[in-house]
Write an enzyme that holds these catalytic residues in place. Structure first.
Site, PDB file in Angstrom:
ATOM      1  N   TRP A  85      -3.776  -1.967  -0.809  1.00 53.67           N
ATOM      2  CA  TRP A  85      -3.819  -3.094  -1.629  1.00 53.67           C
ATOM      3  C   TRP A  85      -4.085  -4.199  -0.468  1.00 53.67           C
ATOM      4  CZ3 TRP A  85      -1.422  -7.764  -1.379  1.00 53.67           C
ATOM      5  CH2 TRP A  85      -1.202  -8.639  -2.686  1.00 53.67           C
TER       6      TRP A  85
ATOM      7  N   HIS B  20       8.531 -31.400 -25.746  1.00 48.71           N
ATOM      8  CA  HIS B  20       8.472 -32.305 -24.693  1.00 48.71           C
ATOM      9  C   HIS B  20       7.225 -32.184 -23.809  1.00 48.71           C
ATOM     10  CE1 HIS B  20      12.582 -33.390 -25.587  1.00 48.71           C
ATOM     11  NE2 HIS B  20      12.961 -32.248 -25.925  1.00 48.71           N
TER      12      HIS B  20
ATOM     13  N   GLU C  16       0.327  -9.907 -17.466  1.00 44.17           N
ATOM     14  CA  GLU C  16       0.304  -9.103 -16.499  1.00 44.17           C
ATOM     15  C   GLU C  16      -1.041  -7.993 -16.637  1.00 44.17           C
ATOM     16  OE1 GLU C  16       4.092  -7.343 -15.785  1.00 44.17           O
ATOM     17  OE2 GLU C  16       3.276  -6.290 -13.986  1.00 44.17           O
TER      18      GLU C  16
ATOM     19  N   CYS D  50       0.907  -1.295   0.048  1.00 44.44           N
ATOM     20  CA  CYS D  50       0.059   0.025   0.145  1.00 44.44           C
ATOM     21  C   CYS D  50       0.807   1.003   0.185  1.00 44.44           C
ATOM     22  CB  CYS D  50      -0.841   0.177   1.253  1.00 44.44           C
ATOM     23  SG  CYS D  50      -1.570  -1.740   1.663  1.00 44.44           S
TER      24      CYS D  50
ATOM     25  N   GLU E 230      10.041 -12.864 -20.188  1.00 44.33           N
ATOM     26  CA  GLU E 230       9.643 -11.359 -19.921  1.00 44.33           C
ATOM     27  C   GLU E 230       8.426 -11.210 -20.801  1.00 44.33           C
ATOM     28  OE1 GLU E 230       9.811  -9.509 -17.300  1.00 44.33           O
ATOM     29  OE2 GLU E 230       9.455  -7.547 -18.453  1.00 44.33           O
TER      30      GLU E 230
ATOM     31  N   LYS F 153       4.866  -9.807 -19.472  1.00 43.74           N
ATOM     32  CA  LYS F 153       4.204  -8.770 -19.899  1.00 43.74           C
ATOM     33  C   LYS F 153       2.761  -8.797 -20.258  1.00 43.74           C
ATOM     34  CE  LYS F 153       6.772  -7.057 -18.331  1.00 43.74           C
ATOM     35  NZ  LYS F 153       7.289  -6.055 -17.213  1.00 43.74           N
TER      36      LYS F 153
ATOM     37  N   ARG G  11       0.967   1.865  -6.027  1.00 40.11           N
ATOM     38  CA  ARG G  11       1.288   0.887  -4.873  1.00 40.11           C
ATOM     39  C   ARG G  11       0.068  -0.009  -4.442  1.00 40.11           C
ATOM     40  NH1 ARG G  11       6.527   2.056  -2.346  1.00 40.11           N
ATOM     41  NH2 ARG G  11       5.841   0.461  -1.007  1.00 40.11           N
TER      42      ARG G  11
ATOM     43  N   ASN H 147       1.245  -0.008   6.272  1.00 39.32           N
ATOM     44  CA  ASN H 147       1.604  -1.101   5.314  1.00 39.32           C
ATOM     45  C   ASN H 147       2.343  -2.130   5.909  1.00 39.32           C
ATOM     46  OD1 ASN H 147       0.845   1.062   3.414  1.00 39.32           O
ATOM     47  ND2 ASN H 147       2.843   1.429   2.837  1.00 39.32           N
ATOM     48  N   GLY H 148       1.824  -3.598   5.501  1.00 40.50           N
ATOM     49  CA  GLY H 148       2.720  -4.573   6.036  1.00 40.50           C
ATOM     50  C   GLY H 148       1.508  -5.619   6.421  1.00 40.50           C
TER      51      GLY H 148
ATOM     52  N   LYS I  27       2.842  -2.012  -7.386  1.00 39.14           N
ATOM     53  CA  LYS I  27       4.351  -1.524  -8.142  1.00 39.14           C
ATOM     54  C   LYS I  27       5.364  -2.255  -7.313  1.00 39.14           C
ATOM     55  CE  LYS I  27       6.889   0.260 -11.016  1.00 39.14           C
ATOM     56  NZ  LYS I  27       7.006  -0.407 -12.195  1.00 39.14           N
TER      57      LYS I  27
HETATM   58  C1  F6R Z   1       6.346  -7.041 -13.735  1.00 35.28           C
HETATM   59  C2  F6R Z   1       6.723  -6.289 -12.562  1.00 35.28           C
HETATM   60  C3  F6R Z   1       7.089  -7.475 -11.255  1.00 35.28           C
HETATM   61  C4  F6R Z   1       8.395  -6.850 -10.791  1.00 35.28           C
HETATM   62  C5  F6R Z   1       8.616  -7.603  -9.339  1.00 35.28           C
HETATM   63  C6  F6R Z   1      10.056  -7.095  -8.840  1.00 35.28           C
HETATM   64  O1  F6R Z   1       6.064  -5.886 -14.523  1.00 35.28           O
HETATM   65  O2  F6R Z   1       6.842  -5.372 -12.580  1.00 35.28           O
HETATM   66  O3  F6R Z   1       7.201  -8.595 -11.806  1.00 35.28           O
HETATM   67  O4  F6R Z   1       9.389  -7.050 -11.657  1.00 35.28           O
HETATM   68  O5  F6R Z   1       7.625  -7.542  -8.531  1.00 35.28           O
HETATM   69  O6  F6R Z   1      10.114  -5.631  -8.456  1.00 35.28           O
HETATM   70  P1  F6R Z   1      11.431  -4.864  -8.033  1.00 35.28           P
HETATM   71  O7  F6R Z   1      11.962  -5.009  -9.566  1.00 35.28           O
HETATM   72  O8  F6R Z   1      10.773  -3.781  -7.748  1.00 35.28           O
HETATM   73  O9  F6R Z   1      11.972  -5.654  -7.204  1.00 35.28           O
END
Ligand code: F6R
Length: 586
Positions: free
Chosen positions: A69, A486, A470, A2, A463, A467, A27, A95-96, A581
């Site tokens: 969140w 396989h 997500e 959050c 990756e 993307k 966040r 937060n937490g 984020k």
């Molecule tokens: C994907 C994404 C997440 C972060 C992951 C690690 O688009 O944003 O998979 O890459 O949560 O986050 P960081 O890099 O902040 O440790």
């Protein structure tokens, strides 16, 4: 996950809190709330959904705010923060996760406290209220915090002392912003960067008293004052604005050329290079996109340095690797606050390992846990989906590894010219965005996608799949095209769309194209992302470059593809459901 913000000062807290918390919406964004003190009264306003300004028409010089969140309790107005004490004199944001909240709640209920929400956080407001019976605000706050087990960044205000915000931290980021007309608190520098670029970060088991004219930080157990050094946030605050782009994600993809230029100009500390050259074991750790960046580095380490580095999901580090004093950990994290990565870093330190981090957010927890930090300098990334920061991580890792290779006598600069043209190559991909958009509109009608490649571009396939899933909420999987036969090939039919990432030449091109034909001959739909057209399938053409540099050129292409597919289906691109984020919980 959050966001927390707070302000105490000369100006109207309402509009400042709105500005601050709005900048933290990435966040967590299921609900939000504010608490302000005006004329010796506490006013709380909270709601479900995206953040709106405070509607109350009162003047306040102090307040706290939160964007949620959900962890404990459903998404509802009652469960949104701030939470208040029975007497409505104390408000708290958190937060937490408070692990012992059930016991604390029962104890407090037995003492006559009435709870209004299902959250773990609410116990904090009631605990402070309880301790206030025999202590002043600071001591009541400190005692309440000491009762908590778990992770927290907490801020509290109290009507009878309307000149201060009290804050405390364990395992969740919390910063003070030093302003000219008052001070700020936040879980993330973005909250107050519009107002000040001077910050102080709390460390675990510290608490702070923040007033209009200053702040004091103390040890939670001993109450001893702690001196902290100031962090300067050299970010352009406008990076947190959309500047005409419809979404932050699109804006941030378009910032990749600048980010690449910045990364190419980073000079590495000699100590970092020596540490890596003298380590018997190197592990690259991270989560999600940052882990994928580490996976590319594993290939580059083996090819250019003949060093067997291992990239691993941070949570698996101690399950599969031997970590000791001869180990160097390269921790990769955009936010520098990812719980899983931080836990692995702390544990590795205990085992005597040295830590180098590659981090985007200055002053974040990862930077303070590391022996050395390479700051990405990519500027704030607002969209939840990481794009420009991934490209920056790739360039930094590649440059670092080539520098090591040079010192080991393996690299004589043969890639330098190509590396210096990476920026133009990315610009070229961005200019072709309409072709990518057309593919996104014409194909991508299924609910299942496979991204396939081999070699250094295998992590690109992971990756690219991340993307797409997500932000579109469609199922996507990245895998080696060689591994298809396989097992996974049984999924191929006219509804399965496959996307192959193919280099422009070499053995891997031939092998991947051969795997592509295996899909075509089973009726699968195929898209090739490649520098050189592949016959019989739809192509997205990217500028040609050495296979080892292609991950950096492929990235904007598949990121744009994911963006346009999500756009076509009307998804919340910058704030995909259930995500935030930085993932600051286990
Ligand atoms: C994907 C994404 C997440 C972060 C992951 C690690 O688009 O944003 O998979 O890459 O949560 O986050 P960081 O890099 O902040 O440790």
């Amino acid at each position: 996950m959050c966001g927390i913000a707070g302000y105490v000062g000369d100006y109207d807290a309402k509009s400042i809190l709105y500005e601050c918390i709005k900048r933290l919406e990435y966040r967590g964004y299921d609900s939000y709330g504010y608490a302000i003190i005006s004329s010796n009264k506490l006013f709380v306003e909270k709601n479900v959904g995206y953040i709106k300004p405070i509607s109350l028409n009162v003047r306040a010089n102090i307040g706290i705010a939160h964007t949620r969140w959900a962890t404990h309790g459903k998404v509802s107005k009652e469960n949104a923060h701030p939470h208040t004490s029975c007497n409505n004199l104390i408000a708290v944001v958190h937060n937490g996760i408070i692990k012992n909240f059930k016991e604390l709640r029962n104890e407090l209920i037995n003492k006559g406290h009435k709870f209004k929400s299902e959250t773990d956080t609410e116990v904090v407001a009631h605990l402070i209220e309880e301790y206030l019976k025999e202590n002043d605000f600071e001591e009541a706050f400190r005692k309440a915090i000491l009762k908590l087990k778990g992770s927290f960044a907490i801020a509290a205000i109290y009507v009878n002392q309307p000149d201060k915000i009290l804050i405390a931290r364990n395992e969740n980021p919390l910063l003070i912003g030093i302003g000219n007309f008052g001070n700020f608190i936040a879980s993330d520098v973005n909250a107050f960067i519009k107002y000040t670029k001077r910050a102080i970060a709390l460390d675990d088991f510290e608490y702070g008293i923040v007033t209009k004219n200053g702040f004091v930080i103390k040890d939670l157990y001993t109450k001893r004052k702690i001196k902290k050094s100031e962090i300067r946030i050299d970010w352009d605050e406008d990076l947190a604005l959309k500047e005409g782009y419809e979404h932050f994600m699109l804006k941030e993809i378009n910032e990749e050329p600048i980010v690449v230029s910045y990364a190419l100009n980073i000079n590495f500390d000699e100590n970092i290079l020596n540490l890596l050259l003298n380590s018997s074991k190197i592990y690259l750790i991270g989560a999600g996109t940052s882990l994928h960046a580490g996976m590319h580095a594993e290939y580059w380490f083996s090819k250019y340095c003949r060093i067997q580095a291992i990239a691993t999901d941070a949570t698996e580090l101690f399950e599969r690797c031997v970590v000791d004093k001869d180990t160097t950990i390269i921790a990769i994290s955009q936010s520098g606050e990812t719980y899983d990565t931080l836990v692995a870093m702390k544990e590795a330190k205990k085992h005597g390992a040295k830590i180098i981090s590659i981090v985007n957010v200055p002053g974040s927890t990862a930077t303070r846990l590391s022996d050395y930090t390479i700051l990405q300098g990519a500027g704030v990334e607002v969209a939840v989906c990481a794009t420009k920061t991934y490209v920056s991580q790739l360039v930094i890792l590649l440059k670092l590894i080539l520098e090591l290779s040079k010192r080991l006598g393996y690299y004589d600069g043969f890639l330098d010219e190509e590396i210096s043209s990476l920026k133009e190559k990315i610009e070229n991909v961005l200019r072709n965005c309409n072709d990518i958009r057309k593919v996104a509109n014409d194909m991508f009608k299924s609910k299942n996608y496979l991204f396939l490649s081999r070699g250094i571009n295998l992590p690109s396939a992971y990756e690219a799949a991340l993307k797409l899933k997500e932000i579109t909420y469609f199922h996507a999987e990245g895998m080696s095209s060689a591994m298809l036969k396989h097992g996974t090939i049984s999924l191929i039919d006219e509804n399965m769309e496959t996307i192959f990432l193919i280099p422009g030449s070499g053995r891997n091109r031939e092998r991947i194209i051969s795997n592509l034909h295996e899909v075509l001959s089973r009726g699968g739909k195929v898209l090739a992302i490649t520098p050189k057209e592949v016959k019989d399938v739809v192509n997205i053409i990217v500028p040609d470059t050495s296979e080892d540099l292609l991950p950096i050129v492929f990235a904007p292409a598949y990121q744009l593809l994911a963006y346009y597919v999500a756009y076509k289906y009307g998804r919340e691109i910058d704030k995909p459901r259930h995500l935030a984020k930085s993932v600051t919980v286990e």
